[in-house]
Motif scaffolding. Sequence first.
Motif, mmCIF file in Angstrom:
data_model
loop_
_atom_site.group_PDB
_atom_site.id
_atom_site.type_symbol
_atom_site.label_atom_id
_atom_site.label_comp_id
_atom_site.label_asym_id
_atom_site.label_seq_id
_atom_site.Cartn_x
_atom_site.Cartn_y
_atom_site.Cartn_z
ATOM 1 N N PRO A 1 2.231 -23.693 -25.104
ATOM 2 C CA PRO A 1 1.105 -23.045 -24.424
ATOM 3 C C PRO A 1 1.023 -23.462 -22.959
ATOM 4 O O PRO A 1 1.387 -24.590 -22.615
ATOM 5 C CB PRO A 1 -0.109 -23.533 -25.211
ATOM 6 C CG PRO A 1 0.324 -24.856 -25.760
ATOM 7 C CD PRO A 1 1.782 -24.701 -26.084
ATOM 8 N N PRO A 2 0.534 -22.579 -22.088
ATOM 9 C CA PRO A 2 0.461 -22.906 -20.660
ATOM 10 C C PRO A 2 -0.787 -23.698 -20.272
ATOM 11 O O PRO A 2 -1.026 -23.923 -19.083
ATOM 12 C CB PRO A 2 0.446 -21.521 -19.997
ATOM 13 C CG PRO A 2 -0.264 -20.659 -20.989
ATOM 14 C CD PRO A 2 0.165 -21.171 -22.349
ATOM 15 N N VAL A 3 -1.582 -24.118 -21.231
ATOM 16 C CA VAL A 3 -2.831 -24.807 -20.923
ATOM 17 C C VAL A 3 -2.562 -26.165 -20.265
ATOM 18 O O VAL A 3 -1.707 -26.931 -20.716
ATOM 19 C CB VAL A 3 -3.689 -24.976 -22.203
ATOM 20 C CG1 VAL A 3 -2.940 -25.765 -23.267
ATOM 21 C CG2 VAL A 3 -5.016 -25.618 -21.882
ATOM 22 N N VAL A 4 -3.280 -26.446 -19.185
ATOM 23 C CA VAL A 4 -3.151 -27.721 -18.472
ATOM 24 C C VAL A 4 -4.457 -28.512 -18.480
ATOM 25 O O VAL A 4 -4.470 -29.693 -18.132
ATOM 26 C CB VAL A 4 -2.687 -27.514 -17.020
ATOM 27 C CG1 VAL A 4 -1.301 -26.880 -16.981
ATOM 28 C CG2 VAL A 4 -3.677 -26.685 -16.223
ATOM 29 N N GLU A 5 -5.561 -27.869 -18.880
ATOM 30 C CA GLU A 5 -6.830 -28.601 -18.930
ATOM 31 C C GLU A 5 -7.789 -27.882 -19.873
ATOM 32 O O GLU A 5 -7.858 -26.659 -19.908
ATOM 33 C CB GLU A 5 -7.456 -28.724 -17.541
ATOM 34 C CG GLU A 5 -8.725 -29.558 -17.523
ATOM 35 C CD GLU A 5 -9.149 -30.005 -16.131
ATOM 36 O OE1 GLU A 5 -10.098 -30.795 -16.029
ATOM 37 O OE2 GLU A 5 -8.520 -29.548 -15.155
ATOM 38 N N ASN B 1 -5.102 -22.525 -17.459
ATOM 39 C CA ASN B 1 -3.688 -22.303 -17.749
ATOM 40 C C ASN B 1 -2.901 -22.125 -16.457
ATOM 41 O O ASN B 1 -3.354 -21.443 -15.539
ATOM 42 C CB ASN B 1 -3.519 -21.037 -18.602
ATOM 43 C CG ASN B 1 -4.302 -21.093 -19.891
ATOM 44 O OD1 ASN B 1 -3.846 -21.650 -20.870
ATOM 45 N ND2 ASN B 1 -5.509 -20.509 -19.890
ATOM 46 N N HIS B 2 -1.732 -22.748 -16.383
ATOM 47 C CA HIS B 2 -0.816 -22.567 -15.252
ATOM 48 C C HIS B 2 0.375 -21.729 -15.708
ATOM 49 O O HIS B 2 1.013 -22.056 -16.714
ATOM 50 C CB HIS B 2 -0.332 -23.914 -14.724
ATOM 51 C CG HIS B 2 -1.320 -24.609 -13.861
ATOM 52 N ND1 HIS B 2 -1.068 -25.821 -13.247
ATOM 53 C CD2 HIS B 2 -2.591 -24.266 -13.487
ATOM 54 C CE1 HIS B 2 -2.135 -26.186 -12.544
ATOM 55 N NE2 HIS B 2 -3.064 -25.267 -12.673
ATOM 56 N N ILE B 3 0.650 -20.665 -14.948
ATOM 57 C CA ILE B 3 1.759 -19.768 -15.277
ATOM 58 C C ILE B 3 2.716 -19.753 -14.086
ATOM 59 O O ILE B 3 2.581 -18.951 -13.158
ATOM 60 C CB ILE B 3 1.246 -18.349 -15.579
ATOM 61 C CG1 ILE B 3 0.129 -18.405 -16.641
ATOM 62 C CG2 ILE B 3 2.388 -17.449 -16.046
ATOM 63 C CD1 ILE B 3 -0.562 -17.092 -16.880
ATOM 64 N N PRO B 4 3.673 -20.689 -14.049
ATOM 65 C CA PRO B 4 4.570 -20.795 -12.892
ATOM 66 C C PRO B 4 5.560 -19.638 -12.828
ATOM 67 O O PRO B 4 5.857 -18.985 -13.822
ATOM 68 C CB PRO B 4 5.293 -22.126 -13.131
ATOM 69 C CG PRO B 4 5.223 -22.331 -14.608
ATOM 70 C CD PRO B 4 3.937 -21.727 -15.062
ATOM 71 N N LYS B 5 6.063 -19.395 -11.615
ATOM 72 C CA LYS B 5 7.066 -18.346 -11.410
ATOM 73 C C LYS B 5 8.292 -18.637 -12.258
ATOM 74 O O LYS B 5 8.743 -19.776 -12.372
ATOM 75 C CB LYS B 5 7.459 -18.296 -9.923
ATOM 76 C CG LYS B 5 8.403 -17.160 -9.576
ATOM 77 C CD LYS B 5 8.624 -17.062 -8.075
ATOM 78 C CE LYS B 5 9.510 -18.196 -7.582
ATOM 79 N NZ LYS B 5 9.890 -18.010 -6.160
#
Length: 267
Positions: free
Chosen positions: A14-18, A142-146
Amino acid sequence: MNEYKDDLPKYRNPPVVEVALGVFFEDIKSMKLPHSGVFWQKIRKEFPRVTHADPLGILEDDITKLPLPRVWFINEHETNLIQYQTNCFFFNWRKIPFAEKYPRYSTVKKAFERYHNLFIEFLHENNMGKISYKQCELTYVNHIPKDNIWNSPADINQIMRDIIWTKNENRFLPEPKSIQWFSIFSLPDDFGELKISLKHGKRISDDYPLFILEISAKGLGGDRTPERISEWFDLAHEWIVNAFADITSDDMQKKCWLRQSKTKRRK
């Protein structure tokens, strides 16, 4: 109110960071800065670091008229954070490089409840009265990097189902340098609102391009007992997880976040 459901969409990556769980309540006027140290003694072994942050909203001391700080207690690995001021209490889980993966909602909620109960115990021990709750909040960042699915903000439709930039060589405007999106939805039975925001930015650690997708539920309802507060968080979690699956693309869910279950939609 719905009971906690464990059949929601799940992801191996999952892209969750916090994740932040918190409650707002009537301002406790008897609480002063020295009380921070008293409360710290109850959790110091687990949260050895202390710092200050700007207050949420406007708070000032009745005597000095100066703004009161928000106090942060941080654990050794910087993955867990307790923050409180005279009218709110929060527990945050944060993703740190090379640290453990997201421990799942049930684990974070249990941690919040444990330390929130210690905070209530601290208030009772120091004769500061009972908490009069006003609002709960559950937020996922959520962070969704390139990556190989999206390369520029113009590829937003590769991430979000409902946002699109039509690429056409005959257009007057060039491709956008940045894209932002914001929407608000009502939770059922007047239990509050769900806010979703998306913005283009860069990762602080290395300036790498990414999209920041934040989904936050706020509210409570008329029944403000501890039991109802617990149920409210479960409802908020259900809506956040289903909203995430509802607004993001199938490709991102399957290829990047490794979805393990089918998308669950409300009837």
